[in-house]
Design a protein around this motif. Structure first.
Motif, PDB file in Angstrom:
ATOM      1  N   GLY A 221      -8.359  12.973  -4.308  1.00 53.66           N
ATOM      2  CA  GLY A 221      -9.255  11.865  -4.008  1.00 53.66           C
ATOM      3  C   GLY A 221      -9.869  11.301  -5.279  1.00 53.66           C
ATOM      4  N   PRO A 222     -10.890  10.471  -5.158  1.00 53.43           N
ATOM      5  CA  PRO A 222     -11.616  10.153  -3.925  1.00 53.43           C
ATOM      6  C   PRO A 222     -10.819   9.230  -3.013  1.00 53.43           C
ATOM      7  N   LYS A 223     -11.377   8.979  -1.842  1.00 55.24           N
ATOM      8  CA  LYS A 223     -10.703   8.162  -0.842  1.00 55.24           C
ATOM      9  C   LYS A 223     -10.366   6.785  -1.391  1.00 55.24           C
ATOM     10  N   GLN A 224     -11.273   6.250  -2.224  1.00 53.34           N
ATOM     11  CA  GLN A 224     -11.051   4.911  -2.782  1.00 53.34           C
ATOM     12  C   GLN A 224      -9.803   4.879  -3.664  1.00 53.34           C
ATOM     13  N   ALA A 225      -9.548   5.982  -4.375  1.00 52.42           N
ATOM     14  CA  ALA A 225      -8.366   6.038  -5.235  1.00 52.42           C
ATOM     15  C   ALA A 225      -7.100   6.035  -4.388  1.00 52.42           C
ATOM     16  N   VAL A 226      -7.099   6.820  -3.311  1.00 55.90           N
ATOM     17  CA  VAL A 226      -5.937   6.867  -2.424  1.00 55.90           C
ATOM     18  C   VAL A 226      -5.684   5.490  -1.821  1.00 55.90           C
ATOM     19  N   GLN A 227      -6.749   4.828  -1.417  1.00 56.62           N
ATOM     20  CA  GLN A 227      -6.611   3.478  -0.859  1.00 56.62           C
ATOM     21  C   GLN A 227      -6.049   2.509  -1.895  1.00 56.62           C
ATOM     22  N   ALA A 228      -6.424   2.696  -3.163  1.00 58.94           N
ATOM     23  CA  ALA A 228      -5.915   1.827  -4.235  1.00 58.94           C
ATOM     24  C   ALA A 228      -4.420   2.040  -4.439  1.00 58.94           C
ATOM     25  N   PHE A 229      -3.967   3.286  -4.329  1.00 60.08           N
ATOM     26  CA  PHE A 229      -2.529   3.560  -4.466  1.00 60.08           C
ATOM     27  C   PHE A 229      -1.759   2.857  -3.348  1.00 60.08           C
ATOM     28  N   GLU A 230      -2.317   2.947  -2.143  1.00 66.39           N
ATOM     29  CA  GLU A 230      -1.653   2.328  -0.997  1.00 66.39           C
ATOM     30  C   GLU A 230      -1.650   0.814  -1.136  1.00 66.39           C
ATOM     31  N   ALA A 231      -2.761   0.251  -1.630  1.00 65.36           N
ATOM     32  CA  ALA A 231      -2.838  -1.199  -1.821  1.00 65.36           C
ATOM     33  C   ALA A 231      -1.839  -1.674  -2.865  1.00 65.36           C
ATOM     34  N   ALA A 232      -1.590  -0.821  -3.849  1.00 66.78           N
ATOM     35  CA  ALA A 232      -0.621  -1.160  -4.902  1.00 66.78           C
ATOM     36  C   ALA A 232       0.808  -0.900  -4.459  1.00 66.78           C
ATOM     37  N   GLN A 233       0.969  -0.424  -3.222  1.00 64.20           N
ATOM     38  CA  GLN A 233       2.281  -0.144  -2.622  1.00 64.20           C
ATOM     39  C   GLN A 233       3.088   0.865  -3.428  1.00 64.20           C
ATOM     40  N   ILE A 234       2.378   1.874  -3.930  1.00 63.44           N
ATOM     41  CA  ILE A 234       3.051   2.980  -4.620  1.00 63.44           C
ATOM     42  C   ILE A 234       3.292   4.077  -3.598  1.00 63.44           C
ATOM     43  N   PRO A 235       4.527   4.511  -3.400  1.00 67.35           N
ATOM     44  CA  PRO A 235       4.802   5.584  -2.444  1.00 67.35           C
ATOM     45  C   PRO A 235       3.977   6.829  -2.770  1.00 67.35           C
ATOM     46  N   LEU A 236       3.244   7.327  -1.769  1.00 67.06           N
ATOM     47  CA  LEU A 236       2.363   8.477  -1.954  1.00 67.06           C
ATOM     48  C   LEU A 236       2.755   9.573  -0.976  1.00 67.06           C
ATOM     49  N   LEU A 237       3.176  10.707  -1.504  1.00 66.04           N
ATOM     50  CA  LEU A 237       3.486  11.869  -0.682  1.00 66.04           C
ATOM     51  C   LEU A 237       2.319  12.835  -0.787  1.00 66.04           C
ATOM     52  N   GLN A 238       1.634  13.056   0.329  1.00 62.52           N
ATOM     53  CA  GLN A 238       0.517  13.995   0.364  1.00 62.52           C
ATOM     54  C   GLN A 238       1.017  15.339   0.878  1.00 62.52           C
ATOM     55  N   VAL A 239       0.858  16.366   0.052  1.00 60.01           N
ATOM     56  CA  VAL A 239       1.374  17.702   0.351  1.00 60.01           C
ATOM     57  C   VAL A 239       0.312  18.491   1.109  1.00 60.01           C
ATOM     58  N   PRO A 240       0.656  19.075   2.261  1.00 61.95           N
ATOM     59  CA  PRO A 240      -0.337  19.816   3.053  1.00 61.95           C
ATOM     60  C   PRO A 240      -0.952  20.977   2.285  1.00 61.95           C
ATOM     61  N   GLU A 241      -2.236  21.221   2.535  1.00 62.63           N
ATOM     62  CA  GLU A 241      -2.937  22.377   1.985  1.00 62.63           C
ATOM     63  C   GLU A 241      -2.783  23.525   2.985  1.00 62.63           C
ATOM     64  N   ASP A 242      -1.989  24.500   2.648  1.00 63.66           N
ATOM     65  CA  ASP A 242      -1.767  25.640   3.539  1.00 63.66           C
ATOM     66  C   ASP A 242      -1.696  26.885   2.678  1.00 63.66           C
ATOM     67  N   PHE A 243      -2.781  27.652   2.676  1.00 62.24           N
ATOM     68  CA  PHE A 243      -2.860  28.835   1.823  1.00 62.24           C
ATOM     69  C   PHE A 243      -2.249  30.038   2.548  1.00 62.24           C
ATOM     70  N   SER A 244      -0.926  30.088   2.531  1.00 65.22           N
ATOM     71  CA  SER A 244      -0.210  31.174   3.183  1.00 65.22           C
ATOM     72  C   SER A 244       1.181  31.280   2.576  1.00 65.22           C
ATOM     73  N   GLU A 245       1.860  32.380   2.881  1.00 65.04           N
ATOM     74  CA  GLU A 245       3.232  32.549   2.399  1.00 65.04           C
ATOM     75  C   GLU A 245       4.115  31.417   2.920  1.00 65.04           C
ATOM     76  N   LYS A 246       4.040  31.139   4.224  1.00 66.50           N
ATOM     77  CA  LYS A 246       4.851  30.065   4.798  1.00 66.50           C
ATOM     78  C   LYS A 246       4.479  28.720   4.184  1.00 66.50           C
TER      79      LYS A 246
END
Length: 319
Positions: A113-138
């Motif tokens: 983040g912050p949220k405003q930065a993520v929104q700016a990436f989307e507004a600039a039409q840059i492909p954004l892959l958000q990786v899930p936060e999962d603290f486990s072996e799987k």
């Protein structure tokens, strides 16, 4: 084609290594990131990595040359990240700094983040892959697979995931020998005498469990500041923390703290401090970090050095 070491490796692993060395062909790739969001990636040649574990995985997969920018948590491997443009801290990104690198893809932890930065990436039409936060072996193995697919490096990702899984298998064997789990308190920081400790649903909680310990704090989620009474009531046998440049919780402060002095950890001066990305990053080195914690918690488990399959795979799996 790069020669792949077959030292102590099964034939199947060697064949997979050879496959991973084959050149890939540029193609459109569809992936599903955090919150079930689908993304089609057409070009990953100029990628910005936001998250130390993401960067570490990319380098291990042999696609580090595609990185044009990283965040400040991306500190490993040092030689691979040296000289890369830095776009700031994971949760305090500079949108202008990222966009100015003209990335064709941004791969970021879901907490970025912050949220405003993520929104700016989307507004600039840059492909954004958000990786899930999962603290486990799987969660870690899924992270490797997702990044491998996004970067068109699936054979290398399969090779790396297999090696990490082997490290987890060895860790399980080690953990099975624990007969009396110790109580561990993870302290993120100590400011003005007040400790910020990890509760449930945190990377620290999971690393404690992977190491064969039990979290001394179980009555809340996340990281919270606790008072002296709560420290004493938690009765930690060991205090675990991370090394960092700012607001570090050092052993001298631990030994001098009046509340910790009344705990078993204080009485035995049981204090463990480790590199933050290594300990909490949930990247390829996580099973090895947990194994190191386990041998510190239970010295009787210490054995002749066992090599990390993941570190070896970083050489064998790259194309």
């Amino acid at each position: 084609m790069k020669h792949c070491s077959k030292t102590n490796a099964a034939l199947a692993a060697a064949l997979l290594c050879v496959i991973a060395s084959a050149p890939s062909v540029a193609r459109d790739i569809t992936v599903q990131g955090a919150h079930g969001r689908t993304l089609t990636i057409t070009d990953s040649s100029r990628t910005v990595s936001i998250g130390g574990a993401i960067t570490e995985i990319m380098v291990a997969l042999g696609v580090g040359s595609k990185l044009v920018g990283i965040d400040s948590t991306s500190t490993f491997p040092p030689d691979a990240v040296k000289g890369k443009a830095n776009v700031g801290y994971l949760r305090q990104l500079s949108a202008e700094g990222v966009i100015g690198l003209r990335p064709t893809l941004i791969v970021a932890m879901d907490s970025a983040g912050p949220k405003q930065a993520v929104q700016a990436f989307e507004a600039a039409q840059i492909p954004l892959l958000q990786v899930p936060e999962d603290f486990s072996e799987k969660g870690l193995l899924d992270k490797i697979a997702l990044i491998g697919r996004a970067m068109d490096a699936e054979p290398a990702a399969s090779c790396l995931a297999r090696a990490v899984a082997q490290d987890f298998d060895y860790l399980r064997q080690l953990r099975s020998k624990v007969t009396k789990p110790v109580r561990v308190m993870f302290v993120m920081s100590l400011v003005n005498g007040q400790a910020m400790a990890a509760g449930n649903n945190t990377a620290a909680n999971e690393i404690i469990a992977l190491s064969g310990g039990v979290n001394a704090i179980t009555d809340y989620d996340g990281y919270k500041t606790i008072n002296n009474e709560a420290i004493v009531a938690a009765k930690p046998d060991v205090v675990l923390t991370i090394k960092r440049d700012k607001d570090s919780f050092e052993s001298a402060a631990f030994f001098a703290h009046p509340a910790f002095a009344l705990t078993p950890a204080g009485a035995n001066k049981a204090f463990i401090s480790m590199d933050g990305l290594y300990l909490l990053g949930f990247g390829p080195r996580t099973p090895t970090a947990a194994r190191e914690v386990a041998t510190k918690l239970y010295p009787q488990l210490a054995a002749p050095s066992v090599p990390s399959h993941a570190l070896r795979a970083e050489q064998e799996c790259r194309p």
